[in-house]
Design an enzyme around this catalytic site. Structure first.
Site, PDB file in Angstrom:
ATOM      1  N   SER A 119      32.607  -1.689  63.790  1.00  0.00           N
ATOM      2  CA  SER A 119      31.317  -2.386  63.777  1.00  0.00           C
ATOM      3  C   SER A 119      30.144  -1.419  63.712  1.00  0.00           C
ATOM      4  CB  SER A 119      31.202  -3.305  64.987  1.00  0.00           C
ATOM      5  OG  SER A 119      31.524  -2.623  66.155  1.00  0.00           O
ATOM      6  N   HIS A 140      33.851  -5.116  57.343  1.00  0.00           N
ATOM      7  CA  HIS A 140      33.410  -5.585  58.657  1.00  0.00           C
ATOM      8  C   HIS A 140      33.315  -7.106  58.694  1.00  0.00           C
ATOM      9  CE1 HIS A 140      30.190  -5.679  61.996  1.00  0.00           C
ATOM     10  NE2 HIS A 140      31.403  -5.714  62.503  1.00  0.00           N
ATOM     11  N   GLU A 152      30.775  -7.454  55.607  1.00  0.00           N
ATOM     12  CA  GLU A 152      29.970  -6.308  55.181  1.00  0.00           C
ATOM     13  C   GLU A 152      30.950  -5.301  54.589  1.00  0.00           C
ATOM     14  OE1 GLU A 152      26.120  -5.750  58.094  1.00  0.00           O
ATOM     15  OE2 GLU A 152      28.044  -5.232  58.944  1.00  0.00           O
ATOM     16  N   ASN A 190      24.611  -5.690  62.715  1.00  0.00           N
ATOM     17  CA  ASN A 190      24.566  -5.229  64.113  1.00  0.00           C
ATOM     18  C   ASN A 190      23.300  -4.446  64.451  1.00  0.00           C
ATOM     19  OD1 ASN A 190      26.849  -6.503  64.875  1.00  0.00           O
ATOM     20  ND2 ASN A 190      28.200  -4.754  64.598  1.00  0.00           N
TER      21      ASN A 190
HETATM   22  N1  CAA Z   1      38.119 -19.708  65.771  1.00  0.00           N
HETATM   23  C1  CAA Z   1      38.206 -20.636  64.811  1.00  0.00           C
HETATM   24  N2  CAA Z   1      37.344 -21.657  64.685  1.00  0.00           N
HETATM   25  C2  CAA Z   1      36.359 -21.721  65.572  1.00  0.00           C
HETATM   26  C3  CAA Z   1      36.192 -20.801  66.618  1.00  0.00           C
HETATM   27  C4  CAA Z   1      37.138 -19.749  66.705  1.00  0.00           C
HETATM   28  N3  CAA Z   1      37.066 -18.807  67.627  1.00  0.00           N
HETATM   29  N4  CAA Z   1      35.114 -21.157  67.349  1.00  0.00           N
HETATM   30  C5  CAA Z   1      34.622 -22.270  66.787  1.00  0.00           C
HETATM   31  N5  CAA Z   1      35.357 -22.603  65.716  1.00  0.00           N
HETATM   32  C6  CAA Z   1      35.154 -23.745  64.824  1.00  0.00           C
HETATM   33  C7  CAA Z   1      35.372 -25.032  65.572  1.00  0.00           C
HETATM   34  O1  CAA Z   1      36.720 -25.393  65.587  1.00  0.00           O
HETATM   35  C8  CAA Z   1      34.529 -25.996  64.790  1.00  0.00           C
HETATM   36  O2  CAA Z   1      35.234 -26.407  63.638  1.00  0.00           O
HETATM   37  P1  CAA Z   1      35.112 -27.911  63.084  1.00  0.00           P
HETATM   38  O3  CAA Z   1      33.676 -28.134  62.795  1.00  0.00           O
HETATM   39  O4  CAA Z   1      35.975 -27.866  61.883  1.00  0.00           O
HETATM   40  O5  CAA Z   1      35.636 -28.776  64.175  1.00  0.00           O
HETATM   41  C9  CAA Z   1      33.346 -25.161  64.299  1.00  0.00           C
HETATM   42  O6  CAA Z   1      33.788 -23.784  64.395  1.00  0.00           O
HETATM   43  C10 CAA Z   1      32.136 -25.354  65.182  1.00  0.00           C
HETATM   44  O7  CAA Z   1      32.531 -25.088  66.515  1.00  0.00           O
HETATM   45  P2  CAA Z   1      31.957 -25.834  67.790  1.00  0.00           P
HETATM   46  O8  CAA Z   1      31.495 -27.214  67.409  1.00  0.00           O
HETATM   47  O9  CAA Z   1      32.951 -25.734  68.892  1.00  0.00           O
HETATM   48  O10 CAA Z   1      30.739 -24.965  68.317  1.00  0.00           O
HETATM   49  P3  CAA Z   1      29.452 -24.472  67.547  1.00  0.00           P
HETATM   50  O11 CAA Z   1      28.867 -25.546  66.715  1.00  0.00           O
HETATM   51  O12 CAA Z   1      28.618 -23.794  68.579  1.00  0.00           O
HETATM   52  O13 CAA Z   1      29.995 -23.357  66.563  1.00  0.00           O
HETATM   53  C11 CAA Z   1      30.181 -21.025  66.260  1.00  0.00           C
HETATM   54  C12 CAA Z   1      30.657 -22.227  67.043  1.00  0.00           C
HETATM   55  C13 CAA Z   1      30.598 -21.167  64.799  1.00  0.00           C
HETATM   56  C14 CAA Z   1      30.849 -19.804  66.873  1.00  0.00           C
HETATM   57  C15 CAA Z   1      28.632 -20.958  66.350  1.00  0.00           C
HETATM   58  O14 CAA Z   1      28.243 -21.022  67.678  1.00  0.00           O
HETATM   59  C16 CAA Z   1      28.056 -19.719  65.724  1.00  0.00           C
HETATM   60  O15 CAA Z   1      27.906 -19.618  64.521  1.00  0.00           O
HETATM   61  N6  CAA Z   1      27.706 -18.745  66.564  1.00  0.00           N
HETATM   62  C17 CAA Z   1      27.175 -17.446  66.119  1.00  0.00           C
HETATM   63  C18 CAA Z   1      28.330 -16.539  65.819  1.00  0.00           C
HETATM   64  C19 CAA Z   1      27.873 -15.188  65.386  1.00  0.00           C
HETATM   65  O16 CAA Z   1      26.695 -14.874  65.263  1.00  0.00           O
HETATM   66  N7  CAA Z   1      28.851 -14.321  65.156  1.00  0.00           N
HETATM   67  C20 CAA Z   1      28.584 -12.957  64.796  1.00  0.00           C
HETATM   68  C21 CAA Z   1      28.795 -12.082  65.986  1.00  0.00           C
HETATM   69  S1  CAA Z   1      28.489 -10.400  65.611  1.00  0.00           S
HETATM   70  C22 CAA Z   1      29.963  -9.823  65.106  1.00  0.00           C
HETATM   71  O17 CAA Z   1      30.984 -10.447  65.147  1.00  0.00           O
HETATM   72  C23 CAA Z   1      29.942  -8.441  64.587  1.00  0.00           C
HETATM   73  C24 CAA Z   1      30.219  -7.372  65.531  1.00  0.00           C
HETATM   74  O18 CAA Z   1      30.636  -6.316  65.077  1.00  0.00           O
HETATM   75  C25 CAA Z   1      29.909  -7.455  66.954  1.00  0.00           C
END
Ligand code: CAA
Length: 282
Positions: A119, A140, A152, A190
């Site tokens: 990352s 990434h 990425e 990030n």
């Molecule tokens: N695995 C698979 N599917 C998942 C999941 C997981 N861990 N978490 C949620 N989902 C799916 C759910 O099953 C749901 O699917 P359906 O619509 O088909 O039922 C959908 O995603 C939406 O989930 P929820 O309704 O439970 O919850 P939500 O609306 O809050 O969505 C989320 C969850 C998609 C995680 C949303 O909160 C989101 O987009 N959050 C931001 C995530 C983000 O910014 N990620 C980047 C992090 S930085 C990174 O990863 C890089 C690094 O190097 C640190």
């Protein structure tokens, strides 16, 4: 590309395994150690995720069984030797990564692309541990991998255009969107996201608002799907801290200094969802 190796058993590694198996790729999962009596335990979260998709009628039982049959688990680098692509998603430690890439370079077929899901670490430095720096690239993914569309794609100083092109084509096959990024600390996402989280930690520490209200404010005021503190819990506070430390170390700019509260929480093992307690409880 038909056969893919994935190194690691963490959230990111298993998310990557899930995506490839679901798209019909043969996946070899390399883990450091294995429970010989229950080999499949290493990929239990993938089985659970497929189970959920079946329950929601988003995947048929037959497709789940087919996807699971494509996944094998190993502790031997030998089993990666005929993979077309190997994606490393192990600890964010440069020495461990260099040692791993050296071994991969020695054992994998010469055409294989070696990718890292790092990352924030330098692709150039990781690639330099191999004799094929033209075939080493950053790939990434974002958490949760099956949901997040972005990859990425980061080129090191010697990464070839051909390698980059293969990864861009692969992203389309995976139904993801690739963005080309020149090597730079934290890449694009990030470098923006983690200092924002760090600022939210500062706001909390200053007593400006509660964790719940900070998150509510950013959800409703900036249209973020989840607030920065819940996102920190999802990413892992240890991962956020490690990225801040890399940004600070590389740029030597105080704007990237990790907030002491973030560091204190990591020292207290309050890492977010994975330890069931971070800024919120799970
Ligand atoms: N695995 C698979 N599917 C998942 C999941 C997981 N861990 N978490 C949620 N989902 C799916 C759910 O099953 C749901 O699917 P359906 O619509 O088909 O039922 C959908 O995603 C939406 O989930 P929820 O309704 O439970 O919850 P939500 O609306 O809050 O969505 C989320 C969850 C998609 C995680 C949303 O909160 C989101 O987009 N959050 C931001 C995530 C983000 O910014 N990620 C980047 C992090 S930085 C990174 O990863 C890089 C690094 O190097 C640190």
């Amino acid at each position: 590309m038909k056969k893919v190796g994935v190194l690691g058993r963490g959230t990111m590694a298993l998310g990557i395994v899930q995506v490839f198996a679901q798209k019909g790729y043969e996946v070899v999962v390399w883990v450091r150690s294995i429970d010989e009596n229950n080999k499949r335990a290493s990929i239990a979260p993938v089985e659970k995720a497929f189970g959920k998709l079946v329950t929601k009628e988003k995947m048929s039982k037959e497709d789940m069984e087919k996807a699971l049959s494509l996944i094998s688990i190993t502790t031997s680098y030998d089993d990666l030797k005929d993979c077309d692509l190997i994606i490393e998603a192990i600890s964010e430690d440069m020495d461990i990564k260099k040692e791993t890439f050296k071994k991969l370079d020695g054992g994998c077929k010469k055409e294989a692309i070696l990718a890292t899901n790092t990352s924030s670490l330098s692709i150039t430095e990781i690639a330099n541990a191999t004799n094929r720096p033209d075939k080493v690239i950053g790939m990434h993914f974002f958490n949760p991998v099956p949901v997040m569309k972005l990859i990425e794609v980061i080129k090191g100083i010697a990464t070839s255009e051909e390698t980059k092109k293969s990864i861009f084509e692969l992203a389309i096959e995976l139904d993801k969107v690739a963005v080309e990024v020149e090597e730079a600390p934290g890449f694009v996402v990030n470098r923006i996201l983690i200092p924002m989280i760090n600022e939210a930690v500062g706001i909390l520490a200053d007593g400006v608002a509660t964790a719940k209200d900070i998150d509510e404010a950013m959800k409703l005021g900036a249209n973020h799907p989840i607030g920065p503190l819940a996102l920190a819990d999802l990413i892992g506070l240890d991962v956020c801290l490690a990225i801040m430390d890399v940004l600070y170390e590389e740029f030597k700019d105080s704007k990237y200094r990790a907030h002491p509260l973030l560091r204190k929480m990591v020292r207290g093992n309050l890492l977010g969802r994975k330890t069931k307690k971070g800024f919120f409880e799970y």
